[in-house]
Design an enzyme around this catalytic site. Structure first.
Site, PDB file in Angstrom:
ATOM      1  N   ASP A 241     -10.158  50.445 150.759  1.00 35.65           N
ATOM      2  CA  ASP A 241      -9.898  50.366 149.415  1.00 35.65           C
ATOM      3  C   ASP A 241      -8.421  51.123 149.292  1.00 35.65           C
ATOM      4  OD1 ASP A 241      -9.893  49.708 146.915  1.00 35.65           O
ATOM      5  OD2 ASP A 241     -11.741  50.015 146.591  1.00 35.65           O
ATOM      6  N   GLU A 449     -13.058  48.305 129.375  1.00 36.95           N
ATOM      7  CA  GLU A 449     -13.973  47.841 130.382  1.00 36.95           C
ATOM      8  C   GLU A 449     -13.391  47.472 131.640  1.00 36.95           C
ATOM      9  OE1 GLU A 449     -18.211  45.660 130.424  1.00 36.95           O
ATOM     10  OE2 GLU A 449     -16.622  44.422 129.677  1.00 36.95           O
TER      11      GLU A 449
END
Length: 694
Positions: A241, A449
């Site tokens: 990542d 979010e």
């Protein structure tokens, strides 16, 4: 390493490189090697629900909305569209010398982490809380994205992420150590990855930021060597990542510096670095921390993927895909179909579909919020099809009067800085007074979010501390319901919210998620009955988080529908429709490998249902607490139509995972249930249609 013609070609190509060139190929922004005819290539691209971050593309509903369709064919169609548009954009851009970030064919999607807790901000990037559903849908996405031509070239390359045991909290992900039982590890967190690797043959796997059992995922021998390569036979590439390898020494503290961190990742099988660690690979080799052979092995893996994509073959058939494929009518139609299928009807007292409306109030911060259409990891739609625009077009077409008010901002207490708090609520009440009904658009969007970010109030790092509506949305909801006018609540959010008040006071409740490029039209189609809603919840809607374990507790006990001990407000697998479809008969067939079911649409409305099969092992001490989904099939029926369908059962339906993490045969005493929901009392009460016990 497995061997095929691409592996051999990669070995031959890598053998011509210097050590420095091999190490450079392990960067996400790999430079050109002109003497070998190798152009620059940027590995970092995204396509969670459409080609992302590179301009215009067809934007499908966010992944959690796609999961609500319970439709394998729909997910496959999305993958086909993404692969085609990805090639079209790659061809057009690379021909003009543009090989920048987000312009390649290695898409770092899908996200098959388990949405174990509704507080996780990135949960809407997933296919929900169930490992079986996640694996089934993820495999369709991968296979479609990686369509092959007659030469065996892939149209695009998928990447399963984030491996593994990763689902928040976002603000701790760089140092968090996820410790879980072997049972939870193998029963919940790994099955979707295993299916994508061993069955769908996903080309890439991305490691997670966190540690698992003390090892950072992007440098974990257990995950990357023992499980991924050895146990599952993975023969693609592994990427970190982004900037995760720096975490090894900066946050996890398992290494002392960037050279040791790069070496740890390389030695344990992380081929590619999204970040700035692998430019130190040669120095790590010179220090004796990693061998030249390891760097070579990693380079072969990444070059093999580029070869599998046909990037060095000018005659690759996919090079002929032109830019006109981007946002073509067929692709937009697919996105609209997906948005329609994703919407879940949670409550309806009979007001929907809307009929005989002379005036309609449209209220709420998400009615005209373009950001709430597109979720995160998104491309740019070709137009802004907000609910307000779509309902305005409906009003123009059919002649009713539309009244609009913001009602309240998404998170703030007021709209105008110099005004008093709640400065739009009086207007919203005036709209309600002159309207026959009010459609109220509440929820969230990617600004509150999502992935790790600095946010205001009680939403740290993109996660939620509770399921409460932010800002003054709850107040707006209550004030409108107190008017006595029927309120239809449309929730645009990627996760479960606290809908207890709405369930009690609203005339209808729709969950529209982040519905994509044609989301406004899809919502209008459902509200006015041109489409019967047919989505099902891929996550549990809890009453609150009070009964859930701590967010940092990764144990599955009392989490998700499989282990939850309470009563959900709206259960996993639940969703209503306008069509009156009945399950006439269901029985095990094919020696117990499938279920044969007969359905009849007893109404005059075309619709669809999702036939769901659940299994409970009645005697094994290792069985989940509640019946578990083991088969599903989406079925569309015309008015009055009867259809017979076969639902294949999960090959693991009669197995259990013991405390050692081993999948073993169950007790042999299994009960199967077939219906349009879970076989729990709450679902049966809400639907009025109990499951058939097989």
């Amino acid at each position: 390493m497995s061997s095929d013609r691409f592996t051999e070609q990669a070995r031959e190509l890598v053998a011509q490189m210097t050590l420095e060139e091999r190490a450079a190929m392990l960067r996400y922004d790999a430079p050109a090697i002109p003497r070998l005819g190798i152009p620059a290539y940027n590995w970092w691209n995204e396509a969670l629900h459409g080609v992302a971050r590179a301009g215009t593309a067809t934007v499908f509903p966010q992944a959690i909305g796609m999961a609500a369709s319970f439709d394998r064919a729909l997910i496959r169609r999305m993958g086909e569209v993404i692969a085609t548009e990805g090639r079209a954009k790659y061809n057009a851009q690379s021909a003009r010398g543009d090989r920048d970030i987000y312009k390649g064919l290695t898409f770092w999607s899908p996200n098959v982490n388990i949405f174990r807790d509704p507080r996780w901000g990135r949960g809407h990037e997933t296919y929900g809380e169930d490992p079986y559903l996640t694996g089934e849908l993820g495999a369709q996405f991968v296979e479609a994205l990686q369509e092959k031509d007659e030469k065996g070239y892939m149209k695009a390359a998928a990447c399963a992420k984030h491996f593994a045991v990763h689902s928040g909290p976002e603000n701790q992900r760089h140092e968090f150590n996820a410790v879980v039982s072997q049972k939870d590890f193998w029963e919940t967190y790994l099955p979707a990855f295993e299916k994508l690797v061993t069955e769908a043959r996903v080309e890439g796997v991305m490691g997670a930021y966190n540690r698992v059992y003390g090892e950072p995922c992007c440098g974990s021998k257990l995950l990357l060597r023992d499980i991924l390569r050895e146990k599952w036979g993975f023969d693609g590439y592994v990427t970190s990542d982004c900037w995760a390898i720096l975490d090894f020494h900066e946050h996890h503290r398992v290494t002392d510096d960037v050279l040791e961190s790069a070496a740890l990742a390389l030695n344990n099988g992380c081929d590619l670095n999204c970040g700035v660690s692998y430019p130190h690979a040669v120095a790590a080799c010179e220090r004796g921390l990693v061998s030249e052979e390891v760097i070579t092995e990693c380079c072969v893996h990444v070059m093999r993927t580029r070869l599998r994509l046909g990037l060095f073959d000018p005659d690759c058939s996919f090079n002929q895909i032109g830019y006109e494929a981007v946002c073509c009518p067929e692709h937009i139609a697919a996105a609209l179909d997906a948005a329609r299928e994703s919407i879940v009807l949670l409550k309806n007292d009979g007001i929907l579909p809307l009929k005989g409306i002379r005036s309609l109030g449209v209220v709420g911060p998400n009615a005209a919020n373009f950001t709430a259409l597109i979720g995160n990891y998104h491309g740019t739609p070709d137009r802004e099809d907000t609910p307000l625009n779509a309902l305005g077009a409906e009003a123009d077409r059919t002649g009713f009067r539309l009244h609009y008010s913001l009602g309240c901002p998404l998170t703030r207490a007021k709209d105008e800085d110099l005004a008093q708090e709640n400065d739009r609520i009086a207007e919203a009440l005036a709209v309600a007074e002159v309207s026959d009904a009010v459609v109220l658009f509440l929820g969230l969007d990617e600004t509150i979010e999502g992935e790790e970010q600095a946010l205001e109030g009680d939403l740290p790092g993109g996660d939620k501390e509770s399921l409460r509506l932010p800002g003054r949305q709850q107040l707006l909801l209550e004030k409108l319901c107190e008017t006595g006018k029927p309120v239809v609540l449309v929730m645009m959010a990627g996760s479960a919210m606290d809908l207890r008040y709405a369930d009690e006071h609203c005339a209808a409740v729709l969950q529209a998620w982040y519905p994509g490029a044609r989301g406004g039209t899809a919502i209008a189609d459902v509200l006015f009955g041109r489409v019967s809603p047919s989505g099902k919840l891929p996550v549990t809607f809890y009453r609150s988080t009070e009964d859930l374990p701590s967010f940092t507790d990764y144990a599955m006990d009392n989490r998700t529908y499989r282990y939850y001990r309470g009563e959900a407000l709206y259960p996993f697998g639940y969703g209503l429709g306008y069509a009156d479809i009945h399950l006439d008969e269901a029985k095990l067939s094919d020696g117990g490998e499938s279920v044969a079911a007969r359905l009849t649409n007893r109404s005059g409305i075309a619709g669809a249902e999702v036939v769901q099969v659940y299994v409970r092992d009645e005697q094994s001490p290792f069985a989940p607490r509640n019946p578990v989904l083991c088969g599903f099939e989406r079925v569309a029926l015309a008015p009055g139509e009867t259809r017979e369908v076969r639902i294949a059962l999960d090959k693991n339906a009669r197995t259990v995972v013991n405390d050692a993490g081993e999948r073993v045969p169950g007790s042999g005493h299994c009960t199967f249930y077939c219906g349009f929901s879970q076989p729990d009392a709450r679902s049966e009460s809400l639907t009025g249609k109990p499951c058939i016990r097989l």
